[in-house]
Motif scaffolding. Sequence first.
Motif, short mmCIF file in Angstrom:
data_model
loop_
_atom_site.label_atom_id
_atom_site.label_comp_id
_atom_site.label_asym_id
_atom_site.label_seq_id
_atom_site.Cartn_x
_atom_site.Cartn_y
_atom_site.Cartn_z
N VAL A 268 0.88 -1.06 0.26
CA VAL A 268 -0.34 0.34 -0.23
C VAL A 268 0.93 1.16 0.34
CG1 VAL A 268 -1.66 1.38 1.60
CG2 VAL A 268 -2.00 -1.21 1.28
N VAL A 269 1.54 1.38 1.11
CA VAL A 269 2.56 2.88 1.24
C VAL A 269 4.48 2.05 0.93
CG1 VAL A 269 3.33 4.05 2.76
CG2 VAL A 269 0.48 3.51 2.66
N ASP A 270 4.17 3.12 0.34
CA ASP A 270 6.38 2.72 0.50
C ASP A 270 6.81 3.69 1.74
OD1 ASP A 270 5.81 1.76 -1.90
OD2 ASP A 270 6.13 2.81 -3.11
N VAL A 271 7.01 4.55 2.21
CA VAL A 271 7.23 5.69 2.90
C VAL A 271 5.90 6.49 4.16
CG1 VAL A 271 8.40 8.20 3.25
CG2 VAL A 271 8.92 6.57 1.64
N TRP A 272 5.94 6.25 4.94
CA TRP A 272 5.32 6.90 6.58
C TRP A 272 5.00 8.23 6.70
CZ3 TRP A 272 2.04 3.78 6.91
CH2 TRP A 272 2.27 3.35 7.67
N THR A 273 4.50 9.06 5.15
CA THR A 273 4.13 10.76 5.56
C THR A 273 2.76 10.82 6.42
OG1 THR A 273 2.93 10.00 3.65
CG2 THR A 273 5.44 10.94 2.69
N PRO A 274 3.43 12.19 6.38
CA PRO A 274 1.26 12.12 7.94
C PRO A 274 0.76 11.76 6.98
CG PRO A 274 3.50 14.27 8.25
CD PRO A 274 3.78 13.37 6.71
N GLU A 275 0.31 12.08 5.45
CA GLU A 275 -0.79 11.39 5.17
C GLU A 275 -0.86 9.88 5.51
OE1 GLU A 275 1.98 13.44 3.63
OE2 GLU A 275 0.58 15.74 4.26
N HIS A 276 0.08 9.52 5.23
CA HIS A 276 -0.42 7.77 5.07
C HIS A 276 -0.29 7.83 6.39
CE1 HIS A 276 0.66 7.18 1.05
NE2 HIS A 276 2.21 7.82 0.65
N LEU A 277 -0.03 8.11 7.05
CA LEU A 277 0.26 7.52 8.80
C LEU A 277 -1.26 7.71 9.21
CD1 LEU A 277 3.40 8.66 10.74
CD2 LEU A 277 2.23 6.85 10.60
N SER A 278 -1.94 8.65 9.14
CA SER A 278 -3.06 9.27 8.65
C SER A 278 -4.03 8.56 8.18
CB SER A 278 -4.01 10.76 8.82
OG SER A 278 -4.98 10.89 8.55
N GLY A 279 -3.86 8.19 7.55
CA GLY A 279 -5.08 6.88 6.69
C GLY A 279 -5.02 5.62 7.57
N PHE A 280 -3.53 5.56 7.75
CA PHE A 280 -3.78 4.08 8.46
C PHE A 280 -3.98 4.14 9.78
CE2 PHE A 280 -0.57 1.15 10.83
CZ PHE A 280 -1.08 -0.27 10.05
N LEU A 281 -4.05 4.77 10.33
CA LEU A 281 -4.50 4.99 11.84
C LEU A 281 -6.01 5.52 12.44
CD1 LEU A 281 -1.70 7.23 13.74
CD2 LEU A 281 -1.90 5.05 13.72
N GLU A 282 -6.44 5.95 10.88
CA GLU A 282 -7.73 6.45 10.49
C GLU A 282 -8.42 4.14 10.42
OE1 GLU A 282 -11.72 8.25 8.03
OE2 GLU A 282 -9.46 8.15 7.56
N ASN A 283 -8.25 3.95 9.97
CA ASN A 283 -8.64 2.37 9.63
C ASN A 283 -7.65 1.25 9.77
OD1 ASN A 283 -9.94 -0.09 9.35
ND2 ASN A 283 -11.58 1.11 8.32
N PRO A 284 -6.63 1.00 9.63
CA PRO A 284 -5.37 0.08 9.88
C PRO A 284 -6.29 -1.36 9.10
CG PRO A 284 -5.46 0.60 12.17
CD PRO A 284 -7.19 1.06 11.95
N ALA A 285 -6.61 -1.80 8.87
CA ALA A 285 -7.39 -2.83 8.40
C ALA A 285 -7.63 -3.06 7.25
CB ALA A 285 -8.07 -4.45 8.93
N GLY A 286 -8.79 -1.36 6.91
CA GLY A 286 -9.79 -1.44 6.04
C GLY A 286 -7.88 -0.26 5.06
N TYR A 287 -6.60 0.10 5.21
CA TYR A 287 -6.35 1.02 4.67
C TYR A 287 -4.75 -0.08 4.35
CZ TYR A 287 -2.71 4.81 3.48
OH TYR A 287 -1.62 5.51 2.40
N ALA A 288 -4.41 -1.39 5.01
CA ALA A 288 -3.45 -2.58 4.56
C ALA A 288 -4.64 -3.72 4.94
CB ALA A 288 -2.56 -1.94 5.36
N PRO A 289 -5.33 -4.16 3.94
CA PRO A 289 -5.73 -5.66 4.18
C PRO A 289 -5.01 -6.49 4.45
CG PRO A 289 -6.73 -4.23 2.69
CD PRO A 289 -6.16 -3.33 2.56
N GLY A 290 -4.92 -7.36 5.81
CA GLY A 290 -3.76 -8.09 5.88
C GLY A 290 -2.95 -7.92 6.80
N THR A 291 -3.04 -6.70 7.20
CA THR A 291 -2.37 -5.99 8.09
C THR A 291 -2.54 -6.55 9.69
OG1 THR A 291 -1.31 -4.46 9.55
CG2 THR A 291 -3.52 -4.19 9.14
N ALA A 292 -1.31 -6.61 10.20
CA ALA A 292 -1.66 -7.57 11.65
C ALA A 292 -1.87 -6.53 13.20
CB ALA A 292 0.20 -8.26 12.35
N MET A 293 -2.01 -5.90 12.86
CA MET A 293 -2.34 -4.34 13.77
C MET A 293 -3.74 -4.46 13.93
SD MET A 293 -1.27 -0.43 13.80
CE MET A 293 -2.61 0.30 14.45
N GLY A 294 -4.47 -4.91 15.25
CA GLY A 294 -5.55 -5.61 15.54
C GLY A 294 -6.42 -4.02 15.93
#
Length: 173
Positions: free
Chosen positions: A125-151
């Motif tokens: 999904v992502v190459d570098v953790w920019t603030p925008e990418h971190l925001s998207g991931f932190l909003e919904n980790p499973a929806g942003y990166a399906p298959g992530t182990a972050m529960g």
Amino acid sequence: MFDTMTLTKVLGGFCGAFLVFLLGKFVAEEVYASRVGLHGEEVMQGYLIGTDDDDSGVEETAGPTFDEVYASADAGKGERVFNKCKACHQLEQGANSTGPYLYGVVGRDVDAAEGFGYSGALEKVVDVWTPEHLSGFLENPAGYAPGTAMGFSGLKSVDDRANLIAYLATFGG
């Protein structure tokens, strides 16, 4: 008056009461917990009642964008939000826990924490953790990166995400 049998009865009573409380906790969690479907999406219990109203004339007012909120983010408030992350993440470099360490995460390559075994879902999904990418991931980790182990269920508030990322940017930036 206080013999071995009395002590055994008292100890058995405490253990029995503790088991009843644990059973009650288990039942309450099962009854009131949100349900998750087969593919990771949250299943709402209820029915959608359709109305024939046409909402085309109604303008939806969107809140401020993440960039606008991040520009005025408060790292002090982000430190309080980080308390939700402390159970799985550390801020010291190389100190992996259940999750990878977050020292220098803002601007760091994805899956780059030394010594942590990633699931590989983030690299798709992502190459570098920019603030925008971190925001998207932190909003919904499973929806942003399906298959992530972050529960983690996510941070819905854009202010909380911006403050947290501003706080994380103070470490190793």
